[in-house]
Write an enzyme that holds these catalytic residues in place. Structure first.
Site, PDB file in Angstrom:
ATOM      1  N   ARG A 115      -4.339   6.932  -6.768  1.00 57.21           N
ATOM      2  CA  ARG A 115      -5.554   6.674  -7.759  1.00 57.21           C
ATOM      3  C   ARG A 115      -6.556   6.069  -7.108  1.00 57.21           C
ATOM      4  NH1 ARG A 115      -1.247   4.221 -12.090  1.00 57.21           N
ATOM      5  NH2 ARG A 115      -0.012   4.221  -9.998  1.00 57.21           N
ATOM      6  N   LYS A 155      -3.845   2.028   0.334  1.00 68.60           N
ATOM      7  CA  LYS A 155      -4.036   1.041  -0.835  1.00 68.60           C
ATOM      8  C   LYS A 155      -4.202  -0.392  -0.325  1.00 68.60           C
ATOM      9  CE  LYS A 155      -1.400   0.461  -4.675  1.00 68.60           C
ATOM     10  NZ  LYS A 155      -0.828   0.901  -6.048  1.00 68.60           N
ATOM     11  N   GLY A 159       9.722   6.495  -3.686  1.00 73.08           N
ATOM     12  CA  GLY A 159       9.679   5.705  -4.910  1.00 73.08           C
ATOM     13  C   GLY A 159       9.871   4.230  -4.457  1.00 73.08           C
ATOM     14  N   ASP A 198       0.463  -4.539  -3.869  1.00 69.86           N
ATOM     15  CA  ASP A 198      -0.698  -4.369  -4.714  1.00 69.86           C
ATOM     16  C   ASP A 198      -1.149  -5.301  -5.756  1.00 69.86           C
ATOM     17  OD1 ASP A 198       1.055  -3.366  -6.318  1.00 69.86           O
ATOM     18  OD2 ASP A 198       0.067  -1.382  -6.773  1.00 69.86           O
ATOM     19  N   GLU A 254      10.086   2.999 -17.477  1.00 66.00           N
ATOM     20  CA  GLU A 254       8.766   3.225 -16.979  1.00 66.00           C
ATOM     21  C   GLU A 254       7.701   3.753 -17.879  1.00 66.00           C
ATOM     22  OE1 GLU A 254       7.326   2.431 -13.989  1.00 66.00           O
ATOM     23  OE2 GLU A 254       9.041   0.919 -14.041  1.00 66.00           O
ATOM     24  N   ASN A 262     -43.516 -23.308  21.466  1.00 65.33           N
ATOM     25  CA  ASN A 262     -43.946 -22.655  20.409  1.00 65.33           C
ATOM     26  C   ASN A 262     -44.203 -21.059  20.494  1.00 65.33           C
ATOM     27  OD1 ASN A 262     -45.693 -21.394  18.039  1.00 65.33           O
ATOM     28  ND2 ASN A 262     -46.274 -23.535  17.635  1.00 65.33           N
ATOM     29  N   SER A 278     -49.860 -14.834  20.619  1.00 66.39           N
ATOM     30  CA  SER A 278     -49.217 -13.910  19.834  1.00 66.39           C
ATOM     31  C   SER A 278     -49.376 -12.427  20.662  1.00 66.39           C
ATOM     32  CB  SER A 278     -50.539 -13.515  18.785  1.00 66.39           C
ATOM     33  OG  SER A 278     -50.268 -14.808  17.845  1.00 66.39           O
ATOM     34  N   GLY A 310     -52.482 -14.711  24.449  1.00 64.98           N
ATOM     35  CA  GLY A 310     -52.005 -14.043  23.554  1.00 64.98           C
ATOM     36  C   GLY A 310     -52.397 -12.434  24.171  1.00 64.98           C
ATOM     37  N   ARG A 362     -53.762  -9.400  30.597  1.00 68.81           N
ATOM     38  CA  ARG A 362     -54.379  -8.167  29.766  1.00 68.81           C
ATOM     39  C   ARG A 362     -55.572  -7.739  30.027  1.00 68.81           C
ATOM     40  NH1 ARG A 362     -55.342 -13.032  25.456  1.00 68.81           N
ATOM     41  NH2 ARG A 362     -57.599 -13.350  26.183  1.00 68.81           N
TER      42      ARG A 362
HETATM   43  C1  UD1 Z   1       5.590  -0.135 -10.508  1.00 70.12           C
HETATM   44  C2  UD1 Z   1       6.852  -0.545 -11.462  1.00 70.12           C
HETATM   45  C3  UD1 Z   1       6.461  -0.934 -12.946  1.00 70.12           C
HETATM   46  C4  UD1 Z   1       5.540  -2.115 -12.816  1.00 70.12           C
HETATM   47  C5  UD1 Z   1       4.253  -1.790 -11.958  1.00 70.12           C
HETATM   48  C6  UD1 Z   1       3.886  -3.392 -11.874  1.00 70.12           C
HETATM   49  C7  UD1 Z   1       8.619   1.013 -10.287  1.00 70.12           C
HETATM   50  C8  UD1 Z   1       9.311   2.383 -10.800  1.00 70.12           C
HETATM   51  N1  UD1 Z   1       7.506   0.691 -11.486  1.00 70.12           N
HETATM   52  O1  UD1 Z   1       4.988   0.964 -11.032  1.00 70.12           O
HETATM   53  O2  UD1 Z   1       7.583  -1.066 -13.700  1.00 70.12           O
HETATM   54  O3  UD1 Z   1       5.014  -2.150 -14.302  1.00 70.12           O
HETATM   55  O4  UD1 Z   1       4.924  -1.509 -10.844  1.00 70.12           O
HETATM   56  O5  UD1 Z   1       2.204  -2.960 -11.026  1.00 70.12           O
HETATM   57  O6  UD1 Z   1       9.004   0.266  -9.796  1.00 70.12           O
HETATM   58  N2  UD1 Z   1       5.715   1.664  -3.104  1.00 70.12           N
HETATM   59  C9  UD1 Z   1       6.373   1.936  -1.846  1.00 70.12           C
HETATM   60  N3  UD1 Z   1       7.131   3.118  -1.624  1.00 70.12           N
HETATM   61  C10 UD1 Z   1       6.919   4.115  -2.713  1.00 70.12           C
HETATM   62  C11 UD1 Z   1       6.364   4.008  -3.787  1.00 70.12           C
HETATM   63  C12 UD1 Z   1       5.493   2.605  -4.204  1.00 70.12           C
HETATM   64  O7  UD1 Z   1       6.204   1.091  -0.994  1.00 70.12           O
HETATM   65  O8  UD1 Z   1       7.692   5.083  -2.381  1.00 70.12           O
HETATM   66  C13 UD1 Z   1       5.019   0.566  -3.441  1.00 70.12           C
HETATM   67  C14 UD1 Z   1       3.406   0.637  -3.410  1.00 70.12           C
HETATM   68  O9  UD1 Z   1       2.684   0.476  -2.055  1.00 70.12           O
HETATM   69  C15 UD1 Z   1       3.116  -0.527  -4.307  1.00 70.12           C
HETATM   70  C16 UD1 Z   1       4.317  -0.898  -5.210  1.00 70.12           C
HETATM   71  O10 UD1 Z   1       5.533  -0.096  -4.391  1.00 70.12           O
HETATM   72  O11 UD1 Z   1       2.754  -1.621  -3.673  1.00 70.12           O
HETATM   73  C17 UD1 Z   1       4.288  -0.345  -6.662  1.00 70.12           C
HETATM   74  O12 UD1 Z   1       4.124   1.011  -6.510  1.00 70.12           O
HETATM   75  P1  UD1 Z   1       3.169   1.856  -7.257  1.00 70.12           P
HETATM   76  O13 UD1 Z   1       3.302   3.367  -7.226  1.00 70.12           O
HETATM   77  O14 UD1 Z   1       1.877   1.158  -7.611  1.00 70.12           O
HETATM   78  O15 UD1 Z   1       4.176   1.506  -8.825  1.00 70.12           O
HETATM   79  P2  UD1 Z   1       3.629   1.532 -10.252  1.00 70.12           P
HETATM   80  O16 UD1 Z   1       3.518   2.923 -10.786  1.00 70.12           O
HETATM   81  O17 UD1 Z   1       2.389   0.613 -10.376  1.00 70.12           O
HETATM   82 MG    MG Z   2       1.200  -0.216  -8.958  1.00 66.14          MG
END
Ligand code: UD1
Ligand code: MG
Length: 468
Positions: free
Chosen positions: A20, A27, A83, A107, A157, A388, A416, A434, A451
């Site tokens: 995003r 990020k 995830g 983040d 979620e 100067n 100058s 100058g 000059r």
């Molecule tokens: C996540 C939470 C959500 C919470 C929100 C708060 C889950 C499933 N959801 O959602 O409940 O309200 O954060 O901000 O946990 N990341 C990885 N590897 C991955 C995916 C993500 O390292 O495969 C890291 C991202 O870099 C980030 C953090 O995990 O720093 C959260 O990931 P993000 O995708 O922002 O999760 P949200 O959708 O915000």
């Molecule tokens: Mg997030």
């Protein structure tokens, strides 16, 4: 900070792409107050002195690692990024000790170390600790589901609540901050059991909450002091909002140290996180200034509006007028700078030096009381006391291949529009007329004029326009 019996490990989740953000920069490297998001999270974490900190990287992993060459962390590579639950498992693999594991998202840059410490202290072998917050705008966040007794039973979620059309869950305003602390050994087992049966087809870290409830672990919750502490950065709009929040915090910190800010909402600190901005007493900073890197300002200094000051040291009583740009500079006491001065790396100005409008100084030393007040360039020069240096004069320090030095000894007066062609030395007390182009060194006390001689033709008639 913790009893020795329960060593603390921290896992920072920082592998996500941040789709995003619509940016090529990962990020966690997006800047907030001039520092990558991850730097803020790492600073908060390191204040807890954990036994081990693991940072899970994936998207742009090499760039992320290269940005933190000094960090005392274990890097874990998550590829592909399947995830937050998968990320947590990858992060847990190199964790050496049992005890408590604190999971922090990379983040949420404004999280305070006090809040992390509070959460970590809540967790033990029988207790899972979750940082939650009740917020007005809960869209996008995981919801905290509690039973009739008020105990947390699971996290749902946002996308899954939408997919299930679950209005009751969508109406919950208590959200998952993504920050939690769990007994390490239990967490290992729980993460191994995650499945991707959800709206995003990923392993959700949040699913371990339901497992905790089933395994008889108590799920304790703690709250941050304010919503901004746990605000996640997912897009540029949230990034901008957090930037303002962070700037407000830094402005308040400066004012608490006694700095007068003309307008705390119109100043930007992009200084390093470890005390990058130090200020003496009775300092006044006008609106629109930007401070970067490490800046040290003495007592009774005034900084005019719209100055950019990076990696510089400014002595007591010095005044920097509007629109000046200082980068890698050391200035003594009682100096007058600007307006519209450009001081570049290696400029070292002594006490009471005056640098006026549209004067550029680079890699040069100006001794006490030297003045260059208008439209001039001093590069690779050594300038003596009380010199100067006239309007429009320059040191020609570059022959197309090499940089060479110009030495202007004490009490010299450069008129100058002069060009001092380096290497050249103007002897002490000398005067350069100058418009001179000086290619040879001059002895002390001499007048040098180089000059064309003026030619005057009396009663000169200008040509008249011819009729065609
Ligand atoms: C996540 C939470 C959500 C919470 C929100 C708060 C889950 C499933 N959801 O959602 O409940 O309200 O954060 O901000 O946990 N990341 C990885 N590897 C991955 C995916 C993500 O390292 O495969 C890291 C991202 O870099 C980030 C953090 O995990 O720093 C959260 O990931 P993000 O995708 O922002 O999760 P949200 O959708 O915000
Ligand atoms: Mg997030």
């Amino acid at each position: 900070m913790r009893p020795a019996a329960l060593p603390l490990s921290v896992i920072v989740l920082a592998a996500g792409k941040g789709t995003r953000m619509k940016s090529r920069l990962p990020k966690v490297l997006q800047p907030l107050a001039g520092q990558p998001l991850l730097a803020h999270a790492l600073a908060s974490v390191s204040a807890l002195s954990p036994a081990q900190t693991v940072v899970v990287v994936g998207h742009g992993a090499e760039d992320v690692r290269a940005t933190f060459p000094q960090a005392q962390v274990t890097w874990a590579l998550q590829s592909p990024q399947n995830g937050t639950g998968h990320a947590a498992a990858v992060g847990l693999a190199p964790v050496e000790s049992d005890g408590i594991t604190l999971l922090v998202t990379g983040d949420t840059p404004l999280i305070r170390s006090e809040t992390l410490a509070k959460l970590a202290a809540l967790a033990n072998e029988q207790t899972f600790a979750l940082l939650t917050c009740v917020v007005e705008d809960v869209a996008g966040y995981g919801r905290i589901v509690r039973n009739a007794a008020g105990e947390v039973t699971r996290i749902v979620e946002h996308k899954d609540a939408l997919a299930a059309n679950d209005h009751a869950v969508l109406a919950i305003h208590e959200m998952n901050t993504g920050i939690m602390a769990a007994p390490t050994a239990w967490l290992r087992g729980a993460l191994a059991k995650l499945t991707p049966h959800n709206a995003q087809g990923e392993l959700y870290l949040t699913d371990v909450i339901a497992m905790a409830a089933v395994d008889g672990l108590r799920v304790a919750t703690a709250q941050p002091d304010s919503e901004t502490e746990i605000a996640g950065v997912n897009d540029k709009i949230q990034l901008a909002a957090l930037e303002r929040a962070k700037q407000r915090e830094l402005a308040i910190r400066a004012m608490a140290h006694g700095v007068t800010l003309a307008d705390p909402s119109r100043i930007d600190f992009r200084t390093s996180l470890e005390g990058g901005f130090a200020c003496g007493s009775d300092v006044f900073i006008d609106s629109g200034c930007v401070f970067e890197g490490n800046v040290e300002i003495g007592d009774n200094v005034r900084i005019g509006p719209n100055c950019v000051i990076r990696d510089s040291k400014i002595g007591n009583g010095t005044v920097v007028h509007a629109m000046s740009h200082l980068d890698g500079v050391v200035i003594g006491e009682g100096a007058l700078i600007g307006p519209f001065a450009r001081l570049r790396p290696g400029a070292q100005l002594g006490d009471e030096v005056h640098i006026g409008n549209f004067v550029e100084v680079k890699n040069s030393t100006l001794a006490k009381g030297a003045k260059a007040n208008h439209l001039a360039y001093l590069g690779d020069a050594t300038v003596g006391e009380r010199v100067n240096y006239g309007a429009g004069s320059i040191t020609a320090n570059y022959d197309g291949a090499n940089k060479r030095r110009t030495v202007i000894e004490a009490d010299v007066h450069v008129g100058s529009n002069c060009v001092l062609v380096a290497p050249v030395t103007i002897g002490a007390g000398g005067t350069v007329g100058g418009g001179s182009t000086v290619t040879k060194s001059t002895p002390p006390g001499a007048l040098t004029v180089a000059r064309g001689k003026p030619v005057t033709i009396a009663n000169w008639k200008r040509p008249a326009k011819q009729k065609s």
